[in-house]
Motif scaffolding. Structure first.
Motif, PDB file in Angstrom:
ATOM      1  N   ILE A 270     -34.031 -43.909  57.435  1.00 53.40           N
ATOM      2  CA  ILE A 270     -32.584 -43.966  57.565  1.00 53.40           C
ATOM      3  C   ILE A 270     -32.013 -45.146  56.799  1.00 53.40           C
ATOM      4  O   ILE A 270     -31.078 -45.008  56.017  1.00 53.40           O
ATOM      5  N   SER A 271     -32.599 -46.321  57.011  1.00 47.40           N
ATOM      6  CA  SER A 271     -32.080 -47.497  56.315  1.00 47.40           C
ATOM      7  C   SER A 271     -32.842 -47.798  55.032  1.00 47.40           C
ATOM      8  O   SER A 271     -32.402 -48.624  54.246  1.00 47.40           O
ATOM      9  N   GLY A 272     -33.985 -47.161  54.814  1.00 47.51           N
ATOM     10  CA  GLY A 272     -34.747 -47.376  53.591  1.00 47.51           C
ATOM     11  C   GLY A 272     -35.717 -48.527  53.666  1.00 47.51           C
ATOM     12  O   GLY A 272     -36.423 -48.809  52.713  1.00 47.51           O
ATOM     13  N   LYS A 273     -35.780 -49.219  54.806  1.00 46.15           N
ATOM     14  CA  LYS A 273     -36.721 -50.342  54.967  1.00 46.15           C
ATOM     15  C   LYS A 273     -38.030 -49.830  55.545  1.00 46.15           C
ATOM     16  O   LYS A 273     -38.053 -48.921  56.346  1.00 46.15           O
ATOM     17  N   MET A 274     -39.123 -50.433  55.132  1.00 45.35           N
ATOM     18  CA  MET A 274     -40.426 -50.040  55.652  1.00 45.35           C
ATOM     19  C   MET A 274     -40.961 -51.065  56.607  1.00 45.35           C
ATOM     20  O   MET A 274     -40.717 -52.188  56.584  1.00 45.35           O
TER      21      MET A 274
END
Length: 74
Positions: free
Chosen positions: A70-74
């Protein structure tokens, strides 16, 4: 209260799955003749069920893997 993004993603997957179940129930009612609607409406709702299920599967898979899409952070 800080909820991890992966948990929100899993809840969204559950909501999409429940939505797909509701729309598929609508398709069954239209197809059986209990509700009005033609073949075009059944086709549209079946496509909507496909998109909802695909979204639910993708979000659930990534949430189980621990990847936040959703936010693109891993």
């Amino acid at each position: 209260m800080d909820i991890p993004a992966v948990n929100i993603q899993a809840i969204m997957a559950l909501i999409l799955f429940i939505g797909a179940a509701g729309v598929s129930r609508m398709v069954a009612n239209i197809y059986s003749g209990r509700w009005g609607g033609g073949s075009g409406m059944v086709f549209y709702l079946r496509a909507l069920v496909g998109f909802l299920l695909t979204g639910a599967i993708v979000l659930a898979f990534y949430s189980f893997a621990g990847i936040d899409v959703i936010s693109g952070k891993m």
